[in-house]
Design an enzyme around this catalytic site. Structure first.
Site, PDB file in Angstrom:
ATOM      1  N   HIS A 115       0.827  -1.202   0.000  1.00  0.00           N
ATOM      2  CA  HIS A 115       0.000   0.000   0.000  1.00  0.00           C
ATOM      3  C   HIS A 115       0.861   1.252   0.000  1.00  0.00           C
ATOM      4  O   HIS A 115       2.027   1.236   0.363  1.00  0.00           O
ATOM      5  CB  HIS A 115      -0.948   0.010   1.205  1.00  0.00           C
ATOM      6  N   ASP A 117       0.563   4.997   1.654  1.00  0.00           N
ATOM      7  CA  ASP A 117      -0.187   5.507   2.797  1.00  0.00           C
ATOM      8  C   ASP A 117      -1.264   6.507   2.394  1.00  0.00           C
ATOM      9  O   ASP A 117      -1.016   7.460   1.641  1.00  0.00           O
ATOM     10  CB  ASP A 117       0.760   6.178   3.799  1.00  0.00           C
ATOM     11  N   HIS A 275       4.705   0.088   0.370  1.00  0.00           N
ATOM     12  CA  HIS A 275       5.422  -0.691   1.378  1.00  0.00           C
ATOM     13  C   HIS A 275       4.508  -1.766   1.966  1.00  0.00           C
ATOM     14  O   HIS A 275       3.287  -1.732   1.783  1.00  0.00           O
ATOM     15  CB  HIS A 275       5.998   0.197   2.483  1.00  0.00           C
ATOM     16  N   ARG A 290       5.239   6.841  13.607  1.00  0.00           N
ATOM     17  CA  ARG A 290       5.311   7.374  12.247  1.00  0.00           C
ATOM     18  C   ARG A 290       4.774   8.799  12.177  1.00  0.00           C
ATOM     19  O   ARG A 290       3.695   9.098  12.690  1.00  0.00           O
ATOM     20  CB  ARG A 290       4.491   6.500  11.295  1.00  0.00           C
TER      21      ARG A 290
END
Length: 299
Positions: A115, A117, A275, A290
């Site tokens: 995917h 983000d 990723h 994150r």
């Protein structure tokens, strides 16, 4: 004894002295002798790091014993940070999302799919800075994929077929799928499905990027006389094409795989990569933090 890697000198024409080692021919480089707290305060170092990010698409560093405040300050050098409507942020650090996985975590699986983000946003993140807080002794790697390379290696007839196509990206069909119906509907009201080009242009490098992933649900302008003779050409014809495009992220030649250690950091360009966080570490714990940087509207 492990041999010291042969480190690359700065690219000619650049002023900084960041040392780095490419990790594959396609994507990824590890930086050495760099402290992100220092980079935050040094314009020259930051400019060099950003240039390397555009070139290698994901950068890795180890032994970054920085505070949450420094983590957020570094990410903000790229732009303002965004919150996450489901995962939420650390209470004292808006924009710093805690991705803590253990046996008590919810059963949903979002990270272990290829995917990009938050493409369900009208303006998906420009990039992210992810720091490892706690990692299992074995497992828990993350894979990144060069989606510029994935587009470049498509057959010419596929490039022609997808030129100009648009697709929907949905938070309702992903994060919302495990929610009660009313909560899912409220989520959709807050974040209606976003519509993006299947092939986007990177706003800084002008590279073409294959821009479909696990959040993509369907094409919106595929049902034309050129593409559809009979209904079966649209469904499952369009779905088969979309699944083929999404599957390109799983090709190893476009990938780099990173083994986490405590205080290691990954910085990636969310516009040109996908990723996949491998969830192969139960019953161990994996804790990541994150910072996602607000991006622009894909075109």
């Amino acid at each position: 004894m492990t041999e010291t890697p042969e480190l690359k000198a700065p690219v000619p024409g650049r002023l900084s002295a960041i040392r780095f080692e490419p990790l594959t021919r396609s994507i990824g480089a590890e930086l050495f002798g760099v402290n992100l707290g220092e980079v935050t305060r040094d314009d020259t170092l930051f400019a060099e790091l950003k240039a390397l990010l555009l070139e290698y698409k994901v950068l890795f560093l180890r032994d970054q014993d920085i505070s949450r405040t420094e983590h957020v300050a570094f990410a903000r050098r790229f732009g303002e940070l965004e919150d996450h409507p489901v995962a939420g942020s650390a209470p004292d650090h808006p924009g710093l999302v805690r991705i803590y996985k253990d046996l008590d975590s919810p059963a949903e699986h979002y990270e272990n799919a290829y995917h990009c983000d938050a493409t369900w946003r009208e303006k998906p993140p420009m990039g992210c800075v992810l720091r490892c807080v706690e990692t299992p002794e074995v497992g828990g790697d993350t894979i990144w994929v060069n989606m510029v390379e994935a587009y470049a290696k498509l057959p010419d007839h596929i490039k022609t077929r997808i030129d100009g196509l648009l697709a929907k990206h949905s938070i309702e069909a992903t994060f919302g799928a495990a929610m009660p119906t009313e909560q899912r509907h409220q989520l959709r009201k807050r974040f209606p499905d976003a519509e993006h080009p299947v092939v986007r242009i990177h706003p800084e490098t002008e590279e073409k990027v294959l821009f479909v992933n696990g959040y993509t649900t369907h094409f919106v302008n595929f049902h034309t006389p050129e593409n559809v003779r009979f209904g079966i050409d649209y469904a499952p014809g369009g779905s088969n094409l979309l699944n083929y495009l999404i599957s390109q992220a799983s090709i190893p030649e476009y990938q780099v795989r990173w083994r986490w250690t405590r205080d290691s950091v990954a910085i990636w360009d969310n516009r040109s990569t996908q990723h996949y966080a491998v969830q192969d570490y139960w019953p161990s714990v994996r804790k990541m933090e994150r910072a996602g940087i607000i991006g622009d509207r894909p075109f």
